[in-house]
Design an enzyme around this catalytic site. Structure first.
Site, short mmCIF file in Angstrom:
data_model
loop_
_atom_site.label_atom_id
_atom_site.label_comp_id
_atom_site.label_asym_id
_atom_site.label_seq_id
_atom_site.Cartn_x
_atom_site.Cartn_y
_atom_site.Cartn_z
N LEU A 13 3.58 0.21 -6.25
CA LEU A 13 4.48 1.33 -5.90
C LEU A 13 5.90 0.86 -5.66
O LEU A 13 6.82 1.66 -5.55
CB LEU A 13 3.98 2.01 -4.62
CG LEU A 13 2.76 2.91 -4.71
CD1 LEU A 13 2.32 3.33 -3.31
CD2 LEU A 13 3.05 4.15 -5.56
N SER A 14 6.10 -0.47 -5.57
CA SER A 14 7.41 -0.99 -5.17
C SER A 14 8.55 -0.58 -6.11
O SER A 14 9.62 -0.20 -5.62
CB SER A 14 7.35 -2.50 -5.00
OG SER A 14 6.51 -2.81 -3.91
N LYS A 63 1.79 -15.26 -1.88
CA LYS A 63 2.54 -15.33 -0.62
C LYS A 63 2.59 -16.73 -0.03
O LYS A 63 3.63 -17.15 0.49
CB LYS A 63 1.97 -14.33 0.40
CG LYS A 63 2.23 -12.87 0.01
CD LYS A 63 1.74 -11.90 1.08
CE LYS A 63 2.09 -10.47 0.70
NZ LYS A 63 1.77 -9.51 1.77
N ASP A 104 6.22 -7.93 6.82
CA ASP A 104 5.03 -7.10 7.06
C ASP A 104 4.88 -6.73 8.55
O ASP A 104 4.62 -5.58 8.88
CB ASP A 104 3.77 -7.81 6.57
CG ASP A 104 3.52 -7.60 5.08
OD1 ASP A 104 4.05 -6.62 4.51
OD2 ASP A 104 2.78 -8.42 4.48
N THR A 154 -15.77 -12.96 8.83
CA THR A 154 -15.86 -14.43 8.84
C THR A 154 -15.24 -14.94 10.13
O THR A 154 -14.03 -14.83 10.35
CB THR A 154 -15.11 -15.00 7.61
OG1 THR A 154 -15.59 -14.33 6.44
CG2 THR A 154 -15.35 -16.49 7.48
N GLU A 156 -14.55 -17.87 11.61
CA GLU A 156 -13.49 -18.90 11.72
C GLU A 156 -12.12 -18.31 11.43
O GLU A 156 -11.12 -18.69 12.06
CB GLU A 156 -13.70 -20.07 10.73
CG GLU A 156 -15.09 -20.63 10.63
CD GLU A 156 -15.96 -19.83 9.66
OE1 GLU A 156 -15.75 -19.96 8.46
OE2 GLU A 156 -16.83 -19.08 10.13
N ARG A 157 -12.07 -17.38 10.50
CA ARG A 157 -10.78 -16.78 10.18
C ARG A 157 -10.30 -15.90 11.35
O ARG A 157 -9.11 -15.79 11.60
CB ARG A 157 -10.88 -15.95 8.89
CG ARG A 157 -11.22 -16.79 7.67
CD ARG A 157 -11.15 -15.97 6.41
NE ARG A 157 -9.81 -15.84 5.91
CZ ARG A 157 -9.38 -14.89 5.08
NH1 ARG A 157 -10.22 -13.96 4.65
NH2 ARG A 157 -8.15 -14.85 4.67
N LEU A 216 -4.26 0.17 7.61
CA LEU A 216 -3.22 -0.38 6.73
C LEU A 216 -3.47 -0.01 5.27
O LEU A 216 -2.55 -0.03 4.46
CB LEU A 216 -3.15 -1.91 6.86
CG LEU A 216 -2.86 -2.48 8.25
CD1 LEU A 216 -2.49 -3.95 8.12
CD2 LEU A 216 -1.77 -1.71 8.96
N TYR A 218 -3.58 2.26 2.31
CA TYR A 218 -2.83 3.50 2.10
C TYR A 218 -3.28 4.24 0.84
O TYR A 218 -2.69 5.26 0.47
CB TYR A 218 -1.32 3.23 2.05
CG TYR A 218 -0.93 2.16 1.07
CD1 TYR A 218 -0.79 2.43 -0.28
CD2 TYR A 218 -0.73 0.86 1.50
CE1 TYR A 218 -0.46 1.44 -1.17
CE2 TYR A 218 -0.41 -0.14 0.62
CZ TYR A 218 -0.27 0.15 -0.72
OH TYR A 218 0.06 -0.83 -1.61
N GLY A 239 -1.40 3.98 6.32
CA GLY A 239 -0.74 2.71 6.00
C GLY A 239 0.56 2.82 5.21
O GLY A 239 1.26 1.83 5.02
P1 NAP Z 1 -6.90 -10.40 2.42
O1 NAP Z 1 -6.00 -11.49 2.86
O2 NAP Z 1 -7.70 -10.57 1.17
O3 NAP Z 1 -7.91 -10.10 3.64
C1 NAP Z 1 -8.95 -9.18 3.49
C2 NAP Z 1 -9.64 -8.94 4.85
O4 NAP Z 1 -10.62 -7.91 4.67
C3 NAP Z 1 -10.38 -10.15 5.39
O5 NAP Z 1 -10.35 -10.13 6.79
C4 NAP Z 1 -11.82 -9.91 4.89
O6 NAP Z 1 -12.80 -10.51 5.70
C5 NAP Z 1 -11.91 -8.41 5.04
N1 NAP Z 1 -12.90 -7.81 4.17
C6 NAP Z 1 -12.82 -7.66 2.83
N2 NAP Z 1 -13.94 -7.04 2.36
C7 NAP Z 1 -14.73 -6.81 3.44
C8 NAP Z 1 -16.00 -6.20 3.61
N3 NAP Z 1 -16.68 -5.71 2.57
N4 NAP Z 1 -16.51 -6.11 4.86
C9 NAP Z 1 -15.83 -6.61 5.91
N5 NAP Z 1 -14.62 -7.20 5.82
C10 NAP Z 1 -14.07 -7.30 4.60
O7 NAP Z 1 -6.10 -9.05 2.21
P2 NAP Z 1 -4.75 -8.58 2.96
O8 NAP Z 1 -3.57 -8.97 2.15
O9 NAP Z 1 -4.84 -8.99 4.38
O10 NAP Z 1 -4.86 -6.99 2.83
C11 NAP Z 1 -5.84 -6.24 3.55
C12 NAP Z 1 -5.62 -4.76 3.31
O11 NAP Z 1 -4.38 -4.36 3.89
C13 NAP Z 1 -5.52 -4.38 1.83
O12 NAP Z 1 -6.20 -3.15 1.64
C14 NAP Z 1 -4.04 -4.18 1.59
O13 NAP Z 1 -3.78 -3.24 0.60
C15 NAP Z 1 -3.60 -3.66 2.94
N6 NAP Z 1 -2.20 -3.95 3.20
C16 NAP Z 1 -1.38 -2.90 3.46
C17 NAP Z 1 -0.06 -3.12 3.73
C18 NAP Z 1 0.83 -1.96 4.01
O14 NAP Z 1 2.05 -2.12 3.91
N7 NAP Z 1 0.29 -0.82 4.40
C19 NAP Z 1 0.47 -4.43 3.74
C20 NAP Z 1 -0.41 -5.49 3.47
C21 NAP Z 1 -1.74 -5.23 3.19
P3 NAP Z 1 -13.25 -12.05 5.47
O15 NAP Z 1 -12.23 -12.89 6.13
O16 NAP Z 1 -14.58 -12.11 6.12
O17 NAP Z 1 -13.30 -12.25 3.98
#
Ligand code: NAP
Length: 282
Positions: A13-14, A63, A104, A154, A156-157, A216, A218, A239
């Site tokens: 969307l940017s 990133k 962010d 997870t 540890e994360r 978050l 959207y 979000g």
């Molecule tokens: P990321 O680094 O890949 O992290 C994904 C997170 O979701 C991890 O904590 C992961 O857990 C968890 N997860 C994924 N699938 C899961 C499942 N089936 N059950 C439980 N936990 C699950 O992604 P990110 O960059 O942080 O983005 C996360 C979300 O935020 C995305 O939907 C993104 O679009 C949104 N976002 C929105 C904005 C905004 O401006 N509104 C900005 C950034 C991101 P594990 O650690 O266990 O894998």
């Protein structure tokens, strides 16, 4: 010229958000989506210097690699090890220095403030420990949250993310949500077009009228989690506000002009409404 690098990037969307802002402010700028494969962030930064780009947004999976490839990092980007916005600074010698920032967290706080949500003194549960969660956890602690509990699949994360909140951060359990004021979904659960698309990241039975619930994710604008939280009587925040405000901060850094946030928000909403579904990146 400014732009965004990512993979995939086609549905970002940017360009819609930034080009609407440039037009609104009468700036002779344009914003392009550059598809850059994983492993090519360094080449993209070299391209940014060569083409003298006015600014660069960075999304998945670049990133961390961009944080390692810029000339200097702002404090948030340094602490998170992640950059979502590169700002070029031209030195008197003509040389360009690239500063890596992360908007962010400040974008998240600006979106909450716009919705009247008070962070100072709040007990917060953050679901997730990925890049978005880490930015939010650090921002919440910096804004004076009383507790920042991180819940993640997870473990540890979760601990590594909680550490970003310093003394107010710790790993939480679902039961902790009962005593939280603010619950933030920073997982990708609920995101349209993914396997977990129709799902919620937490048992909605833990939510009630005393909670403010932020997602978050959207896309869709009204996620399954927000729908469930609303049915429990919680106040909900989507979000899109964070997406718009992190972009608005980048716009200001690059142009020196105050971002037209309302125009950017309208463009984001129109862009989202114009497509049936997409992969979600920004
Ligand atoms: P990321 O680094 O890949 O992290 C994904 C997170 O979701 C991890 O904590 C992961 O857990 C968890 N997860 C994924 N699938 C899961 C499942 N089936 N059950 C439980 N936990 C699950 O992604 P990110 O960059 O942080 O983005 C996360 C979300 O935020 C995305 O939907 C993104 O679009 C949104 N976002 C929105 C904005 C905004 O401006 N509104 C900005 C950034 C991101 P594990 O650690 O266990 O894998």
């Amino acid at each position: 010229v400014a732009g965004v690098i990512g993979s995939p990037i086609g549905h970002s969307l940017s360009p819609t958000i930034f080009n609407a802002a440039f037009a609104e402010c009468g700036l002779d700028w344009t914003y392009v989506a550059f598809p850059v494969p994983e492993g090519q962030a360094g080449a993209a930064l070299a391209g940014m210097r060569a083409f003298r780009l006015g600014g660069l947004s960075v999304t998945m999976p670049h990133k961390a690699a961009v944080a390692a490839g810029v000339d200097a990092l702002a404090p948030d980007a340094l602490a998170l090890g992640a950059v979502n916005c590169v700002v070029p600074h031209r030195l008197p010698t003509g040389e360009v220095q690239l500063l890596g920032e992360n908007t962010d967290g400040p974008g998240f706080l600006a979106a909450l403030a716009e919705d009247g949500v008070i962070v100072r003194g709040a007990r917060v549960a953050v679901l997730g420990a990925g890049g978005a969660a880490r930015a939010v956890v650090r921002a919440l602690a910096g804004a004076g949250a009383a507790d920042v509990l991180v819940l993640n699949r997870t473990a540890e994360r979760a601990a590594a993310a909680a550490a970003l909140a310093g003394p107010v951060g710790r790993v939480g359990l679902p039961v902790d949500v009962l005593s939280a004021d603010l619950v933030v979904n920073a997982t990708s659960v609920g995101m349209a077009g993914t396997p977990a698309g129709g799902q919620v990241p937490l048992d909605p039975g833990l939510l009630g009228p005393s909670h403010v619930v932020v997602d978050l994710v959207y896309e869709p604008a009204q996620t399954p989690f927000l729908q469930a939280a609303e049915a429990q009587g919680s106040w909900v925040v989507g979000g899109l506000g964070m997406l718009v405000h992190q972009a608005a901060l980048a716009f200001g850094r690059w142009t020196g002009v105050q971002a037209p946030v309302a125009t950017m928000r309208a463009a984001a909403e129109a862009g989202l409404a114009a497509r049936p579904s997409s992969d979600v990146n920004h």
